[in-house]
Design a protein around this motif. Structure first.
Motif, PDB file in Angstrom:
ATOM      1  N   CYS A  31       0.855  -1.187   0.000  1.00 39.18           N
ATOM      2  CA  CYS A  31       0.000   0.000   0.000  1.00 39.18           C
ATOM      3  C   CYS A  31       0.888   1.233   0.000  1.00 39.18           C
ATOM      4  O   CYS A  31       1.009   1.932   1.005  1.00 39.18           O
ATOM      5  N   ASP A  32       1.552   1.480  -1.116  1.00 41.68           N
ATOM      6  CA  ASP A  32       2.487   2.605  -1.171  1.00 41.68           C
ATOM      7  C   ASP A  32       2.452   3.339  -2.508  1.00 41.68           C
ATOM      8  O   ASP A  32       3.423   3.964  -2.919  1.00 41.68           O
ATOM      9  N   GLY A  33       1.330   3.260  -3.185  1.00 41.71           N
ATOM     10  CA  GLY A  33       1.224   3.949  -4.460  1.00 41.71           C
ATOM     11  C   GLY A  33       1.072   5.453  -4.272  1.00 41.71           C
ATOM     12  O   GLY A  33       0.465   5.925  -3.303  1.00 41.71           O
ATOM     13  N   PRO A  34       1.612   6.285  -5.221  1.00 39.54           N
ATOM     14  CA  PRO A  34       1.474   7.744  -5.115  1.00 39.54           C
ATOM     15  C   PRO A  34       0.023   8.163  -5.322  1.00 39.54           C
ATOM     16  O   PRO A  34      -0.677   7.646  -6.197  1.00 39.54           O
ATOM     17  N   LEU A  35      -0.425   9.109  -4.521  1.00 40.39           N
ATOM     18  CA  LEU A  35      -1.823   9.541  -4.554  1.00 40.39           C
ATOM     19  C   LEU A  35      -1.999  10.961  -5.066  1.00 40.39           C
ATOM     20  O   LEU A  35      -3.101  11.353  -5.448  1.00 40.39           O
ATOM     21  N   VAL A  36      -0.952  11.777  -5.083  1.00 44.89           N
ATOM     22  CA  VAL A  36      -1.079  13.209  -5.353  1.00 44.89           C
ATOM     23  C   VAL A  36      -0.590  13.593  -6.737  1.00 44.89           C
ATOM     24  O   VAL A  36      -1.138  14.505  -7.374  1.00 44.89           O
ATOM     25  N   GLY A  93       1.527   6.914   3.990  1.00 44.81           N
ATOM     26  CA  GLY A  93       2.745   7.687   4.186  1.00 44.81           C
ATOM     27  C   GLY A  93       2.663   9.031   3.506  1.00 44.81           C
ATOM     28  O   GLY A  93       1.790   9.273   2.654  1.00 44.81           O
ATOM     29  N   VAL A  94       3.559   9.935   3.876  1.00 47.66           N
ATOM     30  CA  VAL A  94       3.635  11.264   3.262  1.00 47.66           C
ATOM     31  C   VAL A  94       5.101  11.602   3.021  1.00 47.66           C
ATOM     32  O   VAL A  94       5.997  11.063   3.677  1.00 47.66           O
ATOM     33  N   ALA A  95       5.323  12.520   2.075  1.00 47.37           N
ATOM     34  CA  ALA A  95       6.669  13.011   1.801  1.00 47.37           C
ATOM     35  C   ALA A  95       6.582  14.509   1.527  1.00 47.37           C
ATOM     36  O   ALA A  95       5.613  14.990   0.922  1.00 47.37           O
ATOM     37  N   THR A  96       7.584  15.269   1.991  1.00 45.93           N
ATOM     38  CA  THR A  96       7.601  16.724   1.793  1.00 45.93           C
ATOM     39  C   THR A  96       8.915  17.145   1.163  1.00 45.93           C
ATOM     40  O   THR A  96       9.935  16.463   1.257  1.00 45.93           O
ATOM     41  N   GLN A  97       8.843  18.329   0.539  1.00 43.08           N
ATOM     42  CA  GLN A  97       9.987  18.905  -0.149  1.00 43.08           C
ATOM     43  C   GLN A  97       9.781  20.424  -0.148  1.00 43.08           C
ATOM     44  O   GLN A  97       8.633  20.903  -0.150  1.00 43.08           O
ATOM     45  N   GLY A  98      10.859  21.188  -0.097  1.00 38.16           N
ATOM     46  CA  GLY A  98      10.741  22.639  -0.157  1.00 38.16           C
ATOM     47  C   GLY A  98      10.404  23.124  -1.561  1.00 38.16           C
ATOM     48  O   GLY A  98      10.332  22.341  -2.521  1.00 38.16           O
ATOM     49  N   THR A 149      -2.126   3.274   9.374  1.00 37.38           N
ATOM     50  CA  THR A 149      -2.682   3.831   8.140  1.00 37.38           C
ATOM     51  C   THR A 149      -3.990   4.561   8.437  1.00 37.38           C
ATOM     52  O   THR A 149      -4.685   4.267   9.408  1.00 37.38           O
ATOM     53  N   VAL A 150      -4.314   5.513   7.596  1.00 37.21           N
ATOM     54  CA  VAL A 150      -5.489   6.360   7.783  1.00 37.21           C
ATOM     55  C   VAL A 150      -6.415   6.188   6.594  1.00 37.21           C
ATOM     56  O   VAL A 150      -5.970   6.146   5.438  1.00 37.21           O
ATOM     57  N   ILE A 151      -7.718   6.073   6.878  1.00 34.76           N
ATOM     58  CA  ILE A 151      -8.721   6.042   5.820  1.00 34.76           C
ATOM     59  C   ILE A 151      -9.335   7.428   5.727  1.00 34.76           C
ATOM     60  O   ILE A 151      -9.967   7.905   6.675  1.00 34.76           O
ATOM     61  N   GLU A 173       3.802  14.707  -1.412  1.00 34.98           N
ATOM     62  CA  GLU A 173       3.224  13.500  -1.992  1.00 34.98           C
ATOM     63  C   GLU A 173       2.628  12.689  -0.836  1.00 34.98           C
ATOM     64  O   GLU A 173       3.123  12.740   0.294  1.00 34.98           O
ATOM     65  N   ALA A 174       1.560  11.963  -1.123  1.00 33.41           N
ATOM     66  CA  ALA A 174       0.978  11.011  -0.180  1.00 33.41           C
ATOM     67  C   ALA A 174       0.982   9.644  -0.841  1.00 33.41           C
ATOM     68  O   ALA A 174       0.868   9.537  -2.077  1.00 33.41           O
ATOM     69  N   TYR A 175       1.123   8.602  -0.046  1.00 30.06           N
ATOM     70  CA  TYR A 175       1.221   7.235  -0.563  1.00 30.06           C
ATOM     71  C   TYR A 175       0.125   6.385   0.069  1.00 30.06           C
ATOM     72  O   TYR A 175      -0.203   6.544   1.252  1.00 30.06           O
ATOM     73  N   GLY A 176      -0.450   5.477  -0.710  1.00 28.69           N
ATOM     74  CA  GLY A 176      -1.487   4.617  -0.169  1.00 28.69           C
ATOM     75  C   GLY A 176      -2.040   3.681  -1.205  1.00 28.69           C
ATOM     76  O   GLY A 176      -1.362   3.328  -2.176  1.00 28.69           O
ATOM     77  N   CYS A 177      -3.311   3.290  -1.039  1.00 33.70           N
ATOM     78  CA  CYS A 177      -3.941   2.325  -1.923  1.00 33.70           C
ATOM     79  C   CYS A 177      -5.453   2.466  -1.811  1.00 33.70           C
ATOM     80  O   CYS A 177      -5.964   3.077  -0.862  1.00 33.70           O
ATOM     81  N   PRO A 178      -6.207   1.889  -2.759  1.00 32.88           N
ATOM     82  CA  PRO A 178      -7.669   2.024  -2.729  1.00 32.88           C
ATOM     83  C   PRO A 178      -8.271   1.359  -1.488  1.00 32.88           C
ATOM     84  O   PRO A 178      -7.691   0.462  -0.883  1.00 32.88           O
TER      85      PRO A 178
END
Length: 1246
Positions: A31-36, A93-98, A149-151, A173-178
């Motif tokens: 469950c780590d596909g990109p969502l954004v 999961g989430v990821a950040t960047q400036g 994990t959060v729904i 970016e956020a990561y997750g699955c359906p």
């Protein structure tokens, strides 16, 4: 589908539970596909944007579109970026960047999630840490995998801190699955009922019910399971908590609460609930917290025939009254073993009954709430001039705080509506004085939503709480709002011209604001279109229940405010911020070595472990320290046969719980229990080849059958006399098996620890004519503490012991003793990937406790005013919990450090635990470590030291630390494990030479102690060289004693010599002390008279006399010392004897002294000491081995104790005889109990 089908496979049930726990079916393990990255710009929203090229749609990871990311118009903590991922999705999961090519990046932020874009919920790690660390530059990516994990459909990121040389800048970016689910909405009058058939599903192994709920009310029936005979179980919400209720059966007609779990379930967020039944118990889970519940016997074979979701529908009409408590909210993925109950309802299954309006979606009319998190929080709303009513709802844990304030239209007036001691108070002030006060409500700091309405109409001011309780008054002036309403607090002083707050600020949540009956739209407030605010969290209620689950251990009572919780440890037996550490010692041995004497004590055998304290008697009068645990009958008890019953069964209940009892036995080095059987024509064990008439059960639980008796070996089917070969009949192995008409007995101690304690007795040969018997089972007695002296000696800095990882995520306590001559060294260290825990001697006067749980290293230090490298034992006690860390050294005050209020609190270690050194083999400890315990578990240092080079088991040299416990000239003696006190040179006795040795003297009582006779005196009594008497010639005396008497005159002590010299201590006729010295036989005695009066008053007096040459000092009680000088010879030559009481060789006495001494002494003498001789102790304790002669009655007593009221009292003691048993047994036709004490036996009859 037939819902009555049984035999659901266990693996399917577990899959159902896991699927429900995680919230739905993903179809894939990853469950780590990109969502954004593929979302359109319309999926992004923000609080503001610096320009069109800084719009939120450009905030995609590793993209350079626009200005390279999102930046708001202003950089402050009111900004946010929101992403709509299109549908409810599992986010992992989430990821950040400036922002690309800039100096703009976040250094920390909050994450919020929502299903609808409203009613946000903050994501917290480990239930505490709310913020995420961000970036350190504009280009690197920082990724976090969410622990849970959060729904959700919507994600919102709120900047907390950013690069101080730039501004807020973000790509993410956020990561997750359906995520898929089945949902049903129940409106409080609707429900689903499932008929499971007559057979039910109760027989299915591992029966599981699981679902997720979201509710709009804090009360209502969520789930009801009904079976035959009116038995039912239900899950019901009550004030936001989930209750498991039982109805019917033997429990009574009223519902019985079996468990209560969680709270704040009415927060309009999804919560996971699971119930797994296992025969006689079930596990109830809410979110991440599980409680095991024991079911009554009625439910052991109970089958569920009907299951109702959202209401209580019984099989009969008797529960119709419950219809008004239906569930209002949404239910998702309701699974009963493999059955998807909501899907069955969608398919209109014939065994599913739908009542009321049911929809298979979740409508969410959630009101917008606002959170006031801290001291700078306030909300200002406009009000029309002369506004007459204000209403709102609030919830908080704080007992005090400002809810609302406004200036009155009347100039100079101000109104405050605030909480005080959890009550609502309205105060109106004007012209410097109080004009009006009202009070309403109570217990409003309970975390529930409360409705408040303030109304001022037609000359009447009223305050209403929860639409029920009203307080009102009719003032002589109008109470109307001037222009603005301030909720929760006031702006900063330089901005708050029209707001004053003399009270605490409000911390909590508010919602449903209305002014003059008109609702306030808080979304317009958030968009800066209405009113003003500061430091608020809009569209969320951030309340947290810090007491559910409670972090207070051992029954400590949890209370809380908005930011912290507190544990009330009173009456729990534990102390500390979380009631973690026991206030009691772990054994009688430990109590002894802090200077206690015999008595009742609470011991806690596992310290901070789960086993509670127990009260025992500690007998410290012997070399071994005995722990005595009583049961319900330690007396000698007559066996009375019952007609028609061939065996007599006796069960013994101990005064401690089972786990306490077994732990105390396991901890002790030796245990025993006296077992005796007194018999007349009543056989006991018969012969080793035959079946025993009687037996006993002992050991854990109900015990195992044992066929031997006290004093014999396990499995021998013998008594003590059989083992020793001295039974009254050599043909048998027990005295009672001789089957004689005379009373006899078989008794002795049971010594096999695995068979203790004795649980039950079964006595068989009691029905024959003429059979009589009595039994006695003594208390359980144990001595020795395996843990107290367990020690290791580390002789090199590179030596250490290692043990398995110390697992103490939420709370840890470490205690040990050390002694060393080194000035530094590490006592203990355990490492994790980042976390660690360490205790070390950092200098010769300082101990440091340090650790890191993810918030950075924290240190607690204790400084000693004396060196710690003095080769004496020092005690260290360290504790770390979610609230604070503390460190205690010896008896110094504890040093503490508070834990961060919103930080990490799980201590995660993974390496070996090092004792006496470190993983790097540097800064090791040289010296001894003893009695090392971690969370109440003692580490066996000696066992590990035996196989470890450079470390030796045990540690000698205890007298340097404990020698002071040996009192009254007692001498400390080293032992391999511990120490002892040699009292041979003391007038006292006891384990610490602390017990006074006293005796009651009657007229005619005399104790004569004869000193060593000079060589050749008997052969030639003429003049002898003085050297012959050298060892009995005294140039000084040290005399001490205590006495109490009503007699005067009275002779206390008389010392004579072969040269007719003497020393006499007496009470004269004036009740004063006289010291008479005659050191020259040719001269009269010198009389030294004390000025202290009333010495013959029956009270206890202490006396000390010291002579050095011609100087004599006298000390009586606490009076001033009196000094005298002798004029005669300075030597007391050829000392012959010392007499207490009556002097029978009265021809040796001067006539005047003979007259005064003739009555002897009547009263009490105690702790008599003459130089190194203790004559009274010798007469009472060692009469056969000491040069002492006693004439007349001499009775040892406690008359020398200051607590003794009767100096002549003496306990009447008897040996148990055949006549005593027989007489007592015959004294009462209804049965008799003989009261017996070990040693001498005191007999009385009840």
């Amino acid at each position: 589908m037939d819902l009555g089908t049984r035999g659901v496979a266990w693996i399917i049930a577990q899959v159902a539970l896991l699927v429900s726990s995680s919230g739905g079916i993903t179809g894939e393990g990853v469950c780590d596909g990109p969502l954004v990255s593929n979302l359109p710009p319309s999926s992004f929203r923000s609080s503001s944007q610096l320009s069109s090229s800084h719009a939120p749609g450009f905030a995609k990871l590793n993209r350079r579109d626009g200005a390279g990311g999102w930046s708001p118009l202003t950089s402050d903590r009111d900004q946010w970026l929101e992403v709509d991922v299109g549908e409810r999705t599992r986010i992992a999961g989430v990821a950040t960047q400036g922002r690309y090519g800039s100096s703009d990046w976040l250094t920390s932020y909050l994450l919020m999630f929502s299903d609808t874009g409203h009613n946000w919920k903050q994501y917290r790690q480990e239930d505490s840490t709310g913020f995420f660390p961000g970036n350190s530059n504009a280009d690197s990516v920082v990724q976090y995998k969410l622990q849970q994990t959060v729904i959700a459909r919507f994600l919102r990121l709120i900047p907390l801190d950013w690069n101080p040389s730039g501004r807020i800048g973000l790509r993410l970016e956020a990561y997750g699955c359906p995520y898929t689910s089945d949902v049903v909405s129940l409106d409080g009058s609707s429900s689903l009922t499932y008929q499971l058939g007559a057979g039910g599903l109760g027989a299915a192994p591992g029966e599981v019910i699981a679902l997720k709920l979201k509710t709009f009310r804090n009360s209502g029936t969520l789930l009801h399971g009904a079976g035959a005979d009116g038995l039912s179980l239900s899950l019901e919400l009550e004030r936001g908590r989930l209750l498991l209720l039982l109805r019917g059966g033997a429990s009574s007609s009223e519902p019985k609460a079996l468990a209560s779990l969680s709270s704040l379930l009415d927060d309009q967020h999804w919560h996971h609930v699971a119930m797994e039944r296992r025969s006689s118990h079930l596990n109830l889970t809410v979110d991440k917290h599980t409680k095991e519940v024991q079911l009554p016997a009625d439910f052991t074979h109970w089958d569920v025939h009907q299951l109702s979701l959202g209401a209580s529908h019984s099989l009969g009409p008797q529960n119709a009254a419950a219809a008004g408590r239906n569930f209002h909210g949404c239910v998702e993925n309701a699974l009963f073993n493999e059955l998807n109950l909501i899907d069955l309802a969608k398919q209109n299954d014939h065994q599913v009954t739908v009542r009321g309006h049911v929809t298979f979606s979740c409508s969410e009319p959630a009101p917008v709430a606002v959170t006031f998190p801290g001291p700078r929080s306030f909300l200002r709303l406009p009000a029309p001039p002369g506004a007459a009513s204000v209403s709102f709802q609030f919830r908080t844990w704080n007992r005090a705080g400002l809810l609302l304030t406004f200036d009155l239209a009347r100039e100079g007036g101000v109104a405050w509506l605030h909480l005080s001691d959890a009550r609502l108070r309205l105060q109106v002030h004007g012209a410097g004085r109080s004009l009006l006060e009202l009070s309403a409500g109570s217990a409003l700091s309970d975390g529930q939503w409360h409705v408040v309405e303030l109304s001022a109409r037609r000359g009447r001011v009223s305050v209403t709480v929860d639409e029920e309780e009203e307080a009102h008054v009719s003032p002589s002036f109008p109470v109307a709002v001037q222009s603005h309403l301030f909720f929760g607090g006031c702006p900063a002083a330089d901005e708050a011209h029209d707001c004053r707050n003399p009270f605490d600020v409000f911390q909590g949540c508010m919602r449903l604001f209305a002014v003059n009956g008109q609702s306030v739209d808080l979304t317009t407030v958030q968009q800066k279109q209405l009113g003003n605010y500061s430091n608020l969290h809009v569209d969320m209620c951030g309340i947290i229940d810090r007491c559910s689950p409670s972090r207070c251990e051992h029954g400590g009572r949890c209370s809380q405010s908005w930011t912290v919780f507190h544990c009330n440890c009173s009456d729990s037996g534990y102390t500390g911020a979380t009631c973690h550490s026991s206030v009691y010692e772990q054994s009688c041995e430990a109590y002894k070595h802090v200077g206690n004497s015999s008595g009742h004590f609470y011991i806690d055998v596992d310290g901070s472990g789960p086993i509670g304290p127990q009260q025992v008697y500690c007998n410290m009068t012997e070399e071994n320290t005995w722990m005595v645990i009583q049961h319900n009958n330690t007396e000698l008890t007559r066996v009375r046969p019952t007609p028609g019953v061939n065996q007599h069964l006796v069960h013994f209940d101990y005064m401690t719980e089972e786990e306490q009892l077994l732990a105390a036995i396991a901890q002790s080095e030796h245990c025993e229990q006296e077992l005796s059987y007194h018999c007349r024509k009543s056989r006991l064990l018969n012969t080793p080849e035959g079946s025993p008439f009687s037996w006993w059960l002992g050991g854990p639980g109900s015990g195992r059958q044992q066929n031997y008796w006290g004093g014999a070996q396990p499995g021998s089917q013998q008594c003590a006399c059989g083992l020793q070969g001295n039974c009254v009949d050599p043909q048998h192995y027990c005295n009672c098996d001789a089957d004689r008409l005379e009373w006899t007995e078989d008794s002795g101690p049971l010594l096999h620890k695995d068979s203790l304690p004795l649980r039950s007795l079964v006595l068989g040969d009691i029905q024959r004519p003429g059979s009589e018997a009595a039994y006695r089972v003594g208390p359980l007695c144990c001595h020795g503490d395996k843990h107290f002296w367990n020690a290791a000696f580390f002789n090199k800095e590179t030596s250490y012991l290692h043990f398995p990882t110390f697992h103490a995520e939420l709370s840890a306590d470490i205690s040990f003793l050390f002694k060393t001559t080194a000035s530094s060294g590490v006592f203990l260290e355990n490492l994790g990937i980042k976390d660690f825990i360490r205790i070390e001697l950092s200098s010769s006067t300082q101990v440091v406790f340090s650790f890191d749980v993810g918030n950075g290293p924290l240190e607690v230090r204790v400084e000693s005013s004396v060196p710690l490298n003095d080769d004496r034992w020092h005690r260290v006690r360290a504790e770390r919990n979610v609230k604070e860390a503390s460190l205690r050294l010896d008896e110094l005050a504890a040093a503490t450090q508070e834990a961060p209020a919103d930080g990490h609190f799980h201590l995660q270690l993974n390496s070996q635990l090092f004792i006496g050194g470190t993983a790097s083999r540097q800064k090791g400890f040289r010296g001894c470590i003893r009695s090392l315990q971690l969370n109440g578990v003692t580490l066996d240092l000696e066992e590990r030291a035996r196989i470890t080079p450079g470390v030796h088991p045990g540690c000698p040299g205890h007298c340097s630390s404990y020698g002071a416990l040996c009192r009254n000239q007692g001498r400390c003696v080293e032992r391999p494990s511990g120490f002892g006190c040699d009292c041979s040179l003391s007038a006292h006795t006891g384990v610490f030479c602390h017990a006074e040795v006293s005796a009651s003297f009657r007229p005619g009582t005399s104790v004569r102690y004869t000193f060593k006779e000079p060589y050749g005196f008997i052969r030639n009594s003429s003049a002898l060289p003085s050297s012959i008497y050298g060892d009995t010639t005294l140039r000084g005396e040290n005399v001490s004693l205590s006495f109490r008497t009503n007699q005067s005159p009275a002779l206390l002590l008389y010392v004579s010599s072969y040269h007719r010299e003497y020393l006499a201590l007496l009470i004269n006729k004036y009740d004063k002390l006289e010291v008479r010295y005659k050191l020259d036989s040719s001269r009269e005695a010198e009389v030294l008279r004390s000025r202290v009066r009333s010495l013959a008053n029956g009270q206890l007096h202490s006396l000390s006399i010291m002579r050095t040459a011609d100087s004599v000092s006298v000390q009586i009680d606490r009076n001033a010392r009196e000094d005298f000088n002798l004029t005669s010879d300075r030597e007391f030559n050829a000392v012959k004897s010392l007499v207490l009481g009556q002097v029978y060789d009265s021809h040796e006495l001067d006539p005047d002294l003979a007259r005064l001494a003739s009555p002897g002494f009547t009263g009490c003498l105690s702790v008599v000491r003459f130089n190194s001789v203790s004559p009274l102790k010798a007469a009472l304790l060692h009469p056969d081995t000491s040069p002492v002669t006693t004439t007349g009655p001499l009775v040892r007593s406690n008359c020398g104790s200051s607590a003794s009221a009767n100096p002549y009292a003496a306990e009447n003691t008897h040996h148990l005889s055949e006549e005593a048993v027989a007489g007592a047994a015959d004294s009462d036709n209804n049965g008799a109990v003989l009261h017996v004490r070990l040693g001498f036996i005191k007999v009385s009859v009840d």
